[in-house]
Structure formats: structure tokens, C-alpha cells
Write an enzyme that holds these catalytic residues in place. Structure first.
Site, PDB file in Angstrom:
ATOM      1  N   ASP A   1      23.651   3.649  48.616  1.00  0.00           N
ATOM      2  CA  ASP A   1      24.348   4.364  49.691  1.00  0.00           C
ATOM      3  C   ASP A   1      23.946   5.827  49.773  1.00  0.00           C
ATOM      4  O   ASP A   1      23.530   6.321  50.826  1.00  0.00           O
ATOM      5  CB  ASP A   1      25.871   4.255  49.499  1.00  0.00           C
ATOM      6  CG  ASP A   1      26.372   2.825  49.572  1.00  0.00           C
ATOM      7  OD1 ASP A   1      25.851   2.068  50.399  1.00  0.00           O
ATOM      8  OD2 ASP A   1      27.269   2.467  48.790  1.00  0.00           O
TER       9      ASP A   1
ATOM     10  N   ARG B   1      36.899   8.592  39.686  1.00  0.00           N
ATOM     11  CA  ARG B   1      36.808   9.315  40.955  1.00  0.00           C
ATOM     12  C   ARG B   1      37.494  10.680  40.934  1.00  0.00           C
ATOM     13  O   ARG B   1      36.941  11.652  41.475  1.00  0.00           O
ATOM     14  CB  ARG B   1      37.346   8.440  42.092  1.00  0.00           C
ATOM     15  CG  ARG B   1      36.533   7.168  42.333  1.00  0.00           C
ATOM     16  CD  ARG B   1      35.062   7.465  42.465  1.00  0.00           C
ATOM     17  NE  ARG B   1      34.245   6.276  42.652  1.00  0.00           N
ATOM     18  CZ  ARG B   1      33.208   5.960  41.909  1.00  0.00           C
ATOM     19  NH1 ARG B   1      32.854   6.755  40.898  1.00  0.00           N
ATOM     20  NH2 ARG B   1      32.503   4.881  42.150  1.00  0.00           N
TER      21      ARG B   1
ATOM     22  N   ASP C   1      37.375   3.576  47.182  1.00  0.00           N
ATOM     23  CA  ASP C   1      36.851   4.872  46.752  1.00  0.00           C
ATOM     24  C   ASP C   1      36.856   5.917  47.853  1.00  0.00           C
ATOM     25  O   ASP C   1      36.981   7.116  47.588  1.00  0.00           O
ATOM     26  CB  ASP C   1      35.437   4.715  46.184  1.00  0.00           C
ATOM     27  CG  ASP C   1      35.451   4.186  44.769  1.00  0.00           C
ATOM     28  OD1 ASP C   1      36.530   4.147  44.161  1.00  0.00           O
ATOM     29  OD2 ASP C   1      34.382   3.803  44.266  1.00  0.00           O
TER      30      ASP C   1
ATOM     31  N   SER D   1      26.560  -4.977  43.922  1.00  0.00           N
ATOM     32  CA  SER D   1      27.160  -3.653  44.011  1.00  0.00           C
ATOM     33  C   SER D   1      27.798  -3.360  42.661  1.00  0.00           C
ATOM     34  O   SER D   1      28.689  -4.077  42.221  1.00  0.00           O
ATOM     35  CB  SER D   1      28.222  -3.632  45.125  1.00  0.00           C
ATOM     36  OG  SER D   1      28.863  -2.379  45.162  1.00  0.00           O
TER      37      SER D   1
END
Length: 409
Positions: free
Chosen positions: A18, A98, A127, A179
Site C-alpha cells: 500500500d 498503531r 487501522d 496481507s
């Protein structure tokens, strides 16, 4: 802000699929802004190799690689270990990572005078909310760019095609395009064959598991490990004092070698859908299990039972992007108070994916063998139970007599 007004963007950069294509995409779609890549090192090891060179080669003006591993464990993971916080049995590996990453990105964006912060999270995932709520808490006035909610790319296949067209180097290919999210605490796997819950994960396929082996490939002989806790925080393994990073790395090796910490679940995502994920958390699973065993010895009943309710709520808050919230702060304060006597040693037997309690000791143990014994003792008067049961059962007796009087069945 208007796209043309955005001159400098700080990008949350992992170097994965990404974020690798976001750099040229921003250049093309946001009037060629300066892009500063920021990567938070939370223990993803070899994923950081060549990251700065790749970011600059694909269009970034600079790349920060910030070592957040110690902070990640001590300030975010271990407080939740103390709480026993989970989300549907998931040990929150991505959710833990995160907030510290977003915190550092916000700090750098403010220091650099950036106009916007960009992330590569999809519009389907958790996320995006975790990053953006953290940014709103720490840099509330900055613009946030989320390409997955803007661009015309619809799939990972199209992302790969875009990368190939723009000469962006990738470490994946179309056949191994799981992923994944990796840090010192865990590794997650999603996508491909895992999208169908009917498919068994390929645990024994070479290269699928990265942090350990499947239970059937683990040794036929058990491994014993002793973890020492100080006020609910793990501080030593097998008698050796360790910092947070060394401790988790040590337990990852022991757990991984014995097939510990595999989890295959269909979880309820924040955005409302169910999603199947396979997780490896070998060291984390050991720490959670050992901490729970020690609390079994050191916490009184009422605190233990109430704390379990709080743990579930904290797990939901962390999973649902609410780390920087008043309630999370309050819960963590409560949890810290409960951990004053959670000090001691727990020995677990690791065997083919299983963790079995072998020994628990603590100077603050509430277990009194003289009271609990089935043998003769001189400290517990069993006749006291008669009055206790009569009083405890009084509401039951009164209710039963009322039913008899009124012929209620």
C-alpha cells in the site's frame, strides 16, 4: 485543505504494498508535494531493510525510521497484559502498535510543519480509524489523506499492477500476496485462501509461519519456562533479568519452537464486517497465560471478577481505536492499582501448542493451604458454616414460603 494547497505530506510508511505505491500516487494526484516518509520500528525486523533507500528512490524527500520497540512494549503492550485485555481471544498485536506509530508520526508532522498526514489503510479495516483517531488526539488541526478512500484502485492485484507500471520494487508477488502485519509481538495473516473460513491454514507449508512451527512439528519433549513478574510486569525469564525487548524476543523463540500462540479466528471488525485472520503470538501468549496464573494466586475474588469485566472493555477500546481516550486512561489507572501485589514466579510447561501450569509462587499469595486443606486443621471451624448458610439462604427461604402461601408453582 484543497489538494493544491498541500505542499508537504508526512506519510506513514511501512514499505509494504500500500504505502509503496502511495508515494508516486501522491506526486501524481496532489500537485507534486514534498513527501516525508516515517516508519515506526516496532520490531518488524527484516522488513526495515532498505526502507530509506526505497522511499527516497520512489519520490520521498527523506525517511525517518524511528525505533519505537521499547516504548511499544512498555507503554502500550504491558499495561494491557496487566489488565488481561484481549479482543475475542486476539492479543491485539496490530491494535497495540498503531498508537505509538501514530504518536510519532504526529510529532514529526508538527515538527516538519507538514500540511497533511497520509496513511495507507483500507476503507474496510480497523487501522484507518486507529491512525486517524490518534492523529485527531495529538494533532487535531492537520489534514488527513487516505488514498484507499480516494483512488480508483480496487484490489491488491491492481496495486501490484500500479507498482509494476511505476517501477516500484516489491517483496511480494501475486502468488504469495497474503496481507501481513508484523511486529515484535505478533504476525497476522489475511487474504488469499484464508478468506474462506472453510480452508484450514497451511501451518505446515514452508514459509507460512514465520515466528514458529505448527504444534505437530514441535518437539516431542516439553520445555519448561519460568517468568518473573514485578507488579504485573514481566521482568525475567528463567532467573535472568531482561528488558522488555529481550524478554519478548526470548519468549518468542521458546514459544515459537513449541508451536505456542497460534490463533485462527473470524473477528468482528470495528467497521461492522466479520474478517478471518490467523495470528502468531508465541511470546505474548506465554506472558498472558503466566500473568493470568499469577493473578489467580494474588488477587482477591471481588477484584479478580470485576477486573475481568474491565479487561473486556479495555480490549474493545484498544481494538476500536480508543487508546487516547479518557476511559482508557481511567481503566489503566485502575488496573495499575490492582497490580501492587501481582509479583512472583510462574513456571509453564510448553508442549506442542499447549501451555500447562507447572508452578506458581508469590510472597503475596492469598492461597492458605492450612485453610484450604481437606485434612484436619485448627484454623477453620466448619460449624461456622451453619449460620453462614442460614443467613445466605434467607432470601431463598422467604421467597419459597411466599410461593407456598400463595400456591405459586
Amino acid at each position: 485543505m484543497n489538494k493544491k494547497e498541500i505542499k508537504k505530506v508526512v506519510l506513514a510508511y511501512s514499505g509494504g504494498l500500500d504505502t509503496s505505491i502511495i508515494i508516486p500516487w501522491l506526486k501524481e494526484n496532489y500537485n507534486n508535494p514534498e513527501i516525508i516518509a516515517v516508519s515506526g520500528n516496532v520490531g518488524q525486523a527484516d522488513e526495515l531493510e532498505g526502507l530509506e533507500e526505497k522511499a527516497i528512490k520512489t519520490g520521498a524527500s527523506k525517511c525517518y525510521i524511528e525505533d519505537l520497540t521499547e516504548e511499544f512494549l512498555t507503554d502500550f503492550v504491558f499495561p494491557c497484559v496487566q489488565a488481561g485485555a484481549k479482543y475475542e481471544d486476539y492479543l491485539l498485536g496490530t491494535a497495540f502498535a498503531r498508537p505509538p506509530i501514530a504518536k510519532r508520526i504526529a510529532e514529526i508532522a508538527l515538527a516538519e510543519g507538514a500540511d497533511a498526514i497520509c496513511h495507507g489503510c483500507t476503507g474496510k479495516g480497523n487501522d484507518q480509524v486507529r491512525f486517524e483517531l490518534a492523529i485527531k488526539a495529538l494533532a487535531p488541526d492537520i489534514t488527513i489523506i487516505a488514498p484507499w478512500r480516494e483512488w480508483e484502485i480496487k484490489s491488491r492485484e491492481e496495486e501490484i499492477a500500479y507498482a509494476e507500471a511505476h517501477n516500484v520494487p516489491l517483496k511480494i508477488n501475486r502468488e504469495t500476496n497474503y496481507s501481513k502485519d508484523k511486529n515484535i509481538w505478533h504476525l497476522s495473516h489475511e487474504g488469499l485462501d484464508l478468506e474462506d473460513p472453510a480452508n484450514e491454514p497451511l501451518y505446515n507449508k514452508e514459509g507460512f509461519l514465520e515466528m514458529g512451527v505448527s504444534p505437530e512439528m514441535a518437539p516431542d519433549k516439553p520445555t519448561y519456562v519460568t517468568i518473573h513478574f514485578e507488579q504485573g510486569v514481566p521482568t525475567a525469564v528463567d532467573g535472568k533479568e531482561m528488558g522488555a525487548v529481550e524478554l519478548v524476543e526470548t519468549l518468542n523463540k521458546l514459544g515459537g519452537a513449541n508451536g505456542i500462540g497460534l490463533l485462527d479466528i473470524v473477528e468482528n471488525r470495528l467497521v461492522g464486517m466479520k474478517c478471518r485472520g490467523v495470528y502468531e503470538t508465541p511470546g505474548g501468549a506465554i506472558i498472558y497465560k503466566a500473568h493470568s496464573a499469577l493473578e489467580m494466586l494474588c488477587l482477591d475474588k471481588e477484584t479478580s471478577h470485576y477486573k475481568a469485566l474491565v479487561a473486556q472493555k479495555l480490549g474493545e477500546l484498544v481494538y476500536n481505536a480508543q487508546w487516547f481516550s479518557p476511559l482508557t486512561e481511567a481503566i489503566l489507572s485502575f488496573v495499575k492499582t490492582t497490580q501492587k501485589t501481582v509479583t512472583g514466579d510462574v513456571t509453564l510447561k510448553l508442549y506442542k501448542g499447549n501451555m500447562i501450569n507447572a508452578s506458581i509462587t508469590s510472597p503475596y499469595s492469598l492461597y492458605d493451604p492450612e485453610i484450604a486443606t481437606f485434612e484436619e486443621d485448627e484454623v477453620y471451624d466448619q460449624t461456622d458454616a451453619t449460620g453462614f448458610i442460614n443467613l445466605y439462604g434467607l432470601p431463598t427461604s422467604v421467597y419459597a414460603k411466599m410461593k407456598q402461601k400463595n400456591n405459586i408453582k
